[in-house]
Design an enzyme around this catalytic site. Structure first.
Site, short mmCIF file in Angstrom:
data_model
loop_
_atom_site.label_atom_id
_atom_site.label_comp_id
_atom_site.label_asym_id
_atom_site.label_seq_id
_atom_site.Cartn_x
_atom_site.Cartn_y
_atom_site.Cartn_z
N TYR A 56 -2.22 -15.01 -51.15
CA TYR A 56 -1.55 -13.71 -49.99
C TYR A 56 -2.35 -13.77 -48.80
O TYR A 56 -1.64 -13.21 -47.74
CB TYR A 56 -1.99 -12.41 -50.80
CG TYR A 56 -0.93 -12.20 -51.74
CD1 TYR A 56 0.50 -11.87 -51.32
CD2 TYR A 56 -0.95 -12.43 -53.13
CE1 TYR A 56 1.57 -11.79 -52.52
CE2 TYR A 56 -0.19 -12.36 -54.00
CZ TYR A 56 1.16 -11.92 -53.62
OH TYR A 56 2.10 -11.85 -54.68
N ARG A 59 0.00 -15.93 -46.86
CA ARG A 59 1.27 -15.29 -46.66
C ARG A 59 1.09 -14.16 -45.35
O ARG A 59 1.82 -14.17 -44.58
CB ARG A 59 1.50 -14.25 -47.77
CG ARG A 59 1.75 -14.83 -48.94
CD ARG A 59 3.40 -15.50 -49.19
NE ARG A 59 3.21 -16.78 -48.53
CZ ARG A 59 2.54 -17.93 -48.79
NH1 ARG A 59 1.81 -17.84 -49.96
NH2 ARG A 59 2.44 -18.91 -48.13
N GLN A 89 12.55 -4.92 -49.24
CA GLN A 89 11.69 -5.64 -50.38
C GLN A 89 10.59 -6.54 -49.66
O GLN A 89 9.95 -7.04 -50.51
CB GLN A 89 12.74 -6.36 -50.99
CG GLN A 89 13.78 -5.72 -52.07
CD GLN A 89 14.85 -6.48 -52.64
OE1 GLN A 89 14.62 -7.37 -53.63
NE2 GLN A 89 15.70 -6.80 -51.89
N ASN A 90 10.83 -6.59 -48.40
CA ASN A 90 9.91 -7.45 -47.65
C ASN A 90 8.50 -6.88 -47.62
O ASN A 90 8.32 -5.57 -47.42
CB ASN A 90 10.47 -7.64 -46.33
CG ASN A 90 11.65 -8.61 -46.58
OD1 ASN A 90 11.89 -8.98 -47.52
ND2 ASN A 90 12.21 -8.80 -45.46
N ASP A 92 6.40 -8.27 -45.40
CA ASP A 92 6.08 -8.22 -43.89
C ASP A 92 6.56 -6.95 -43.09
O ASP A 92 6.85 -5.79 -43.54
CB ASP A 92 6.89 -9.26 -43.31
CG ASP A 92 8.39 -9.21 -43.13
OD1 ASP A 92 8.73 -8.24 -42.68
OD2 ASP A 92 9.20 -10.19 -43.47
N HIS A 107 8.16 -3.39 -52.44
CA HIS A 107 7.20 -4.06 -53.00
C HIS A 107 5.91 -4.28 -52.31
O HIS A 107 4.98 -5.22 -52.62
CB HIS A 107 7.80 -5.53 -53.13
CG HIS A 107 8.96 -5.47 -54.10
ND1 HIS A 107 10.03 -6.54 -53.93
CD2 HIS A 107 9.42 -4.66 -54.90
CE1 HIS A 107 11.09 -6.19 -55.00
NE2 HIS A 107 10.56 -5.03 -55.47
N GLY A 172 20.36 -10.08 -46.69
CA GLY A 172 19.43 -11.26 -47.00
C GLY A 172 18.74 -10.98 -48.39
O GLY A 172 17.41 -11.12 -48.56
N THR A 173 19.53 -10.56 -49.40
CA THR A 173 18.55 -10.43 -50.66
C THR A 173 19.71 -11.18 -51.59
O THR A 173 20.68 -10.98 -51.81
CB THR A 173 18.30 -9.07 -50.99
OG1 THR A 173 17.92 -8.93 -52.45
CG2 THR A 173 19.30 -8.22 -50.79
N SER A 174 19.00 -11.93 -52.52
CA SER A 174 19.77 -12.42 -53.67
C SER A 174 20.20 -11.49 -54.98
O SER A 174 20.95 -11.83 -55.91
CB SER A 174 19.00 -13.69 -54.50
OG SER A 174 17.80 -13.24 -54.83
P1 NAD Z 1 15.57 -14.02 -52.13
O1 NAD Z 1 14.62 -15.33 -51.84
O2 NAD Z 1 15.69 -14.06 -53.71
O3 NAD Z 1 16.95 -14.01 -51.72
C1 NAD Z 1 17.11 -14.40 -50.29
C2 NAD Z 1 18.54 -14.21 -50.01
O4 NAD Z 1 18.63 -14.28 -48.38
C3 NAD Z 1 19.38 -15.08 -50.53
O5 NAD Z 1 20.75 -14.49 -50.91
C4 NAD Z 1 19.92 -16.11 -49.25
O6 NAD Z 1 21.42 -16.40 -49.39
C5 NAD Z 1 19.61 -15.32 -48.32
N1 NAD Z 1 19.37 -15.72 -46.73
C6 NAD Z 1 18.92 -16.91 -46.74
N2 NAD Z 1 18.74 -17.03 -45.44
C7 NAD Z 1 19.28 -16.21 -44.74
C8 NAD Z 1 19.51 -15.59 -43.19
N3 NAD Z 1 19.16 -16.62 -42.16
N4 NAD Z 1 19.90 -14.59 -43.01
C9 NAD Z 1 20.49 -13.84 -44.12
N5 NAD Z 1 20.09 -14.04 -45.49
C10 NAD Z 1 19.63 -15.19 -45.51
O7 NAD Z 1 14.66 -13.14 -51.75
P2 NAD Z 1 14.75 -11.36 -52.22
O8 NAD Z 1 15.99 -11.15 -52.75
O9 NAD Z 1 14.24 -10.68 -50.98
O10 NAD Z 1 13.78 -11.38 -53.32
C11 NAD Z 1 12.76 -12.12 -53.36
C12 NAD Z 1 11.21 -11.26 -53.40
O11 NAD Z 1 10.53 -11.99 -52.68
C13 NAD Z 1 11.43 -9.94 -52.86
O12 NAD Z 1 10.75 -8.99 -54.01
C14 NAD Z 1 10.28 -9.86 -51.72
O13 NAD Z 1 9.41 -8.99 -51.57
C15 NAD Z 1 9.63 -11.28 -51.94
N6 NAD Z 1 9.55 -11.93 -50.56
C16 NAD Z 1 9.01 -11.40 -49.35
C17 NAD Z 1 9.39 -11.88 -48.02
C18 NAD Z 1 9.04 -11.32 -46.95
O14 NAD Z 1 8.19 -10.33 -46.83
N7 NAD Z 1 9.44 -11.60 -45.62
C19 NAD Z 1 9.44 -13.21 -48.06
C20 NAD Z 1 9.66 -14.13 -49.42
C21 NAD Z 1 9.73 -13.26 -50.58
#
Ligand code: NAD
Length: 231
Positions: A56, A59, A89-90, A92, A107, A172-174
């Protein structure tokens, strides 16, 4: 008293991808080098707190070095015309640094820490966390992150925010991580629903309009459409 429509944004890692913060499932992403079970669970924390803190700390360095992109920036303009709530969910702080004023982190937040006891009080983190660094209650400080398998304390508030919104935008979430993913289905049948993602997301049958592409390109386009057609 203004009577603005309630607009909710549910954001995930994809909105920060173009700021240089890897998504969870990116090939070549930082997460690929780690086993979630070794760094992002309470069991991992008990087994090897140094490894978890190192993970972390890295990160946090990455987030501090990143800048909000056009997607984060363009969402701010919606606040003039809508009652905007961001549920992210981010971990950041890029929505806040862009200037959004109403952000709920499902989260946790990488720039905060808290006691390993269940005390919800958080403390700002401006340097690396280390083993032996104690909270005021005498317990080891941990990152303010909701790990896999832990409860999501903000979930009830998030459901209540989404359930009566007029417009829902998912960016941007799967939608693989539950319970957060369930928020996509928590709005009502009259909500206008949009999704921004370069990938195919199986929500068409739920009435979502898909802006297929990157967040930095498609979110400003969607924001303009909403300001011109949905206020
Ligand atoms: P995920 O990685 O499962 O899904 C990411 C999604 O973003 C996918 O559907 C992908 O197609 C899409 N994507 C990729 N590039 C993109 C772009 N340029 N523009 C728009 N969409 C784009 O992530 P999630 O669904 O957020 O879940 C993963 C977990 O990981 C979350 O709980 C989160 O807290 C954590 N996480 C957070 C960060 C952060 O804070 N920035 C980074 C990585 C993971």
């Amino acid at each position: 008293m203004e009577n603005k429509k309630k607009l909710v944004i549910l954001s995930g890692a994809g909105i920060s991808a173009e700021s240089g913060i890897k998504t969870f499932r990116d090939t070549g992403g930082l997460w690929e080098n780690y086993d979630i079970h070794e760094v992002a669970t309470f069991e991992a924390w008990q087994k090897n707190p140094k490894l978890v803190l190192d993970f972390y700390n890295a990160r946090r360095h990455q987030v501090v070095a990143a800048q909000p992109n056009q997607a984060h920036h363009s969402l701010v303009a919606l606040e003039k015309s809508f009652d905007v709530h961001i549920v992210t969910q981010n971990i950041d702080d890029l929505h806040e640094r862009a200037g959004s004023s109403n952000v709920l982190h499902l989260h946790g937040e990488i720039l905060k820490s808290r006691s390993t006891s269940n005390d919800p009080i958080t403390f700002p983190v401006d340097d690396d966390l280390y083993v032996g660094q104690m909270a005021p209650d005498g317990q080891q400080l941990r990152p303010h992150i909701v790990w896999f398998g832990e409860a999501v304390p903000a979930m009830d508030e998030a459901i209540s925010i989404v359930s009566n919104c007029d417009i829902l935008i998912i960016i941007g979430t799967s939608l693989n991580v539950y319970p957060a993913a369930g928020l996509a289905y928590a709005c009502n049948e009259y909500t206008d629903k949009f999704i921004v993602d370069p990938s195919t997301v199986p929500l068409h049958e739920k009435g979502f309009i898909h802006y297929q592409g990157s967040a930095a390109k498609e979110v400003p386009t969607l924001v303009n459409y909403l300001l011109q057609n949905k206020v």
